[in-house]
Design an enzyme around this catalytic site. Structure first.
Site, PDB file in Angstrom:
ATOM      1  N   HIS A 144      32.408 -37.894 141.706  1.00 28.33           N
ATOM      2  CA  HIS A 144      32.764 -39.057 142.450  1.00 28.33           C
ATOM      3  C   HIS A 144      31.998 -39.032 143.664  1.00 28.33           C
ATOM      4  O   HIS A 144      32.196 -39.988 144.553  1.00 28.33           O
ATOM      5  CB  HIS A 144      34.169 -38.994 142.929  1.00 28.33           C
ATOM      6  CG  HIS A 144      35.350 -38.979 141.834  1.00 28.33           C
ATOM      7  ND1 HIS A 144      36.489 -38.622 141.968  1.00 28.33           N
ATOM      8  CD2 HIS A 144      35.083 -39.390 140.706  1.00 28.33           C
ATOM      9  CE1 HIS A 144      37.156 -38.923 140.869  1.00 28.33           C
ATOM     10  NE2 HIS A 144      36.276 -39.199 139.991  1.00 28.33           N
ATOM     11  N   GLU A 195      36.600 -42.508 145.494  1.00 25.17           N
ATOM     12  CA  GLU A 195      37.898 -42.696 145.902  1.00 25.17           C
ATOM     13  C   GLU A 195      38.171 -42.682 147.465  1.00 25.17           C
ATOM     14  O   GLU A 195      39.510 -42.595 147.837  1.00 25.17           O
ATOM     15  CB  GLU A 195      39.010 -41.597 145.292  1.00 25.17           C
ATOM     16  CG  GLU A 195      38.786 -41.788 143.744  1.00 25.17           C
ATOM     17  CD  GLU A 195      39.469 -40.757 143.003  1.00 25.17           C
ATOM     18  OE1 GLU A 195      40.224 -39.869 143.561  1.00 25.17           O
ATOM     19  OE2 GLU A 195      39.637 -40.746 141.772  1.00 25.17           O
TER      20      GLU A 195
HETATM   21  P1  PGA Z   1      38.261 -40.436 136.805  1.00 26.85           P
HETATM   22  O1  PGA Z   1      38.775 -39.413 138.033  1.00 26.85           O
HETATM   23  O2  PGA Z   1      38.969 -41.636 137.170  1.00 26.85           O
HETATM   24  O3  PGA Z   1      36.733 -40.521 137.331  1.00 26.85           O
HETATM   25  O4  PGA Z   1      38.502 -39.929 135.482  1.00 26.85           O
HETATM   26  C1  PGA Z   1      40.154 -39.111 138.312  1.00 26.85           C
HETATM   27  C2  PGA Z   1      40.795 -37.821 138.032  1.00 26.85           C
HETATM   28  O5  PGA Z   1      39.879 -36.911 137.484  1.00 26.85           O
HETATM   29  O6  PGA Z   1      41.780 -37.516 138.111  1.00 26.85           O
END
Ligand code: PGA
Ligand code: ZN
Length: 399
Positions: A144, A195
């Site tokens: 991320h 995020e």
């Molecule tokens: P992703 O990550 O939406 O990139 O898969 C979120 C998570 O791993 O919870």
């Protein structure tokens, strides 16, 4: 209930600037609308997000095949809507039409049905007694962010039963992280990942220490217990049988020991994806060791898939499951997985993806499913779309 009369699809932006789809389902006087998110650290066992030709092919298939097959179906017949999505697709993993177009259609249909019934979605789905605790990402790395920690997410779990109090407590923890980082790393650049979590030049241990201090500060100032949690997304750094961190490489046994040590010495209340997505046995060993004090969540391990969860229940792997509707493709499939989890005493954690839109549906699903937590960030437009909806739901529950 009115029949589905019209279906539209459009290409919209997600929070990473990628294209995704939004679907409108018209039934009688109402329109249900839903959009699909997308992951960056996707699990191996998720359905395919898009057909081989990508978003444009998904839109073409929707217009040519899905819309025609769904017109005339009673909007209250969600299982029929989802059965048709599977039938039009014809594969086991939505690889022909794509799980993202399926999930947007499925959720738009149920939102139309709820609107026709003049009920909020969570109430239409029969839930609403205990709202979830928000789980907010405050420091991050992995897939991320560039240059962040190996561990994907350092989270605050705010445990006040009143969502609005918890949501603001997590936002306070997020701000506290910035204050602490500016003090510990004077003059260093800090940024934010996909995020909205802070990204800085930190080792995993340093990030954990910042998280603990931020949780303490947020708890003291808000009166809401904010407890530390991790999403390790360990499959992302599992290579050739070992866990490869910047500072060390661990065998699977050492990884179980390492995670158990992190949980025990830092009082972690929740840990997600601590091991590789194939390692049901390792999950069972870790759950045995820390599961009475810590929520052990399978995300990539289960991929919201009932077959994967059934195996986990059989083998004692984890004690909770992350629920991401686009990992499995329809509301009906999602509900089946949630029902199975409940039956086995596994907690559910309703989750966003790292690539999101302003769609707020998962706030309703978390309440409807009686989820233990909702993991949808701490700040940022596409994250607060869900958090603010949770606050509205609290109001409608009479909180
Ligand atoms: P992703 O990550 O939406 O990139 O898969 C979120 C998570 O791993 O919870
Ligand atoms: Zn995860």
């Amino acid at each position: 209930m009115p029949a589905i009369e019209n279906l539209r699809i459009r290409k919209i932006l997600d929070s990473r600037g990628n294209a995704t789809v939004e679907v409108d389902v018209t039934a009688g006087a109402v329109v249900g609308r839903a959009a699909a998110p997308s992951g960056a650290s996707t699990g191996k066992y998720e359905v395919a997000a898009w057909p081989s030709g990508g978003v444009d092919e998904a839109i073409l298939l929707f217009r040519r095949e899905i819309a025609a097959n769904l017109k005339g179906v009673d909007s209250a017949e969600q299982e029929e809507v989802d059965r048709i999505l599977h039938a039009v697709d014809g594969t086991a993993d939505f690889s022909r039409i794509g799980g993202n177009v399926a999930v947007a259609t499925s959720l738009a249909a149920v939102k139309a049905a709820a609107a026709s019934a003049r009920k909020p979605l969570y109430a239409y789905l029969g839930g609403g007694r205990t709202p979830p605790f928000p789980l907010g990402n405050v420091i991050g790395g992995g897939r991320h962010a560039i240059g962040g920690t190996d561990i994907q997410e350092f989270l605050s779990l705010a445990r006040d039963p009143t969502p609005s109090r918890s949501v603001f407590a997590n936002a306070r923890a997020h701000r506290a992280v910035a204050e602490i980082l500016m003090k510990r790393l004077p003059g260093e650049a800090i940024g934010r990942g996909d995020e909205g979590a802070w990204v800085a030049k930190l080792t995993n241990e340093e990030a954990l220490s910042v998280l603990l201090e931020a949780c303490d500060r947020a708890s003291a100032e808000t009166g809401v217990p904010c407890t530390p949690a991790l999403d390790m997304a360990a499959s992302e750094f599992y290579r050739d049988g070992t866990y490869v961190y910047k500072e060390r490489t661990l065998t699977p046994d050492q990884q179980v020991e390492y995670v158990a040590g992190l949980v025990e010495s830092n009082g972690l209340t929740l840990v997600e994806d601590p091991l590789d997505q194939e390692d049901f046995a390792g999950y069972a060993r870790l759950t045995d060791r820390v599961g009475s004090a810590c929520v052990v969540v399978g995300d990539d391990l289960f991929a919201t898939n009932p077959e994967r969860l059934r195996r986990g229940i059989r083998e004692g792997s984890a004690n909770a499951i992350l629920i991401k509707p686009n990992q499995i493709g329809t509301l009906t499939d999602t509900r089946a997985t949630v029902a199975l989890a409940k039956e086995a005493g596994y907690r559910t954690v309703m989750s966003h993806r790292s690539g999101e839109t302003t769609d707020e549906t998962i706030a309703h699903l978390a309440v409807a499913f009686g989820s233990f937590a909702i993991k949808t960030g701490a700040v940022g437009g596409e994250r607060i779309a869900k958090l603010n909806e949770l606050i509205r739901i609290e109001e409608s529950l009479g909180g």
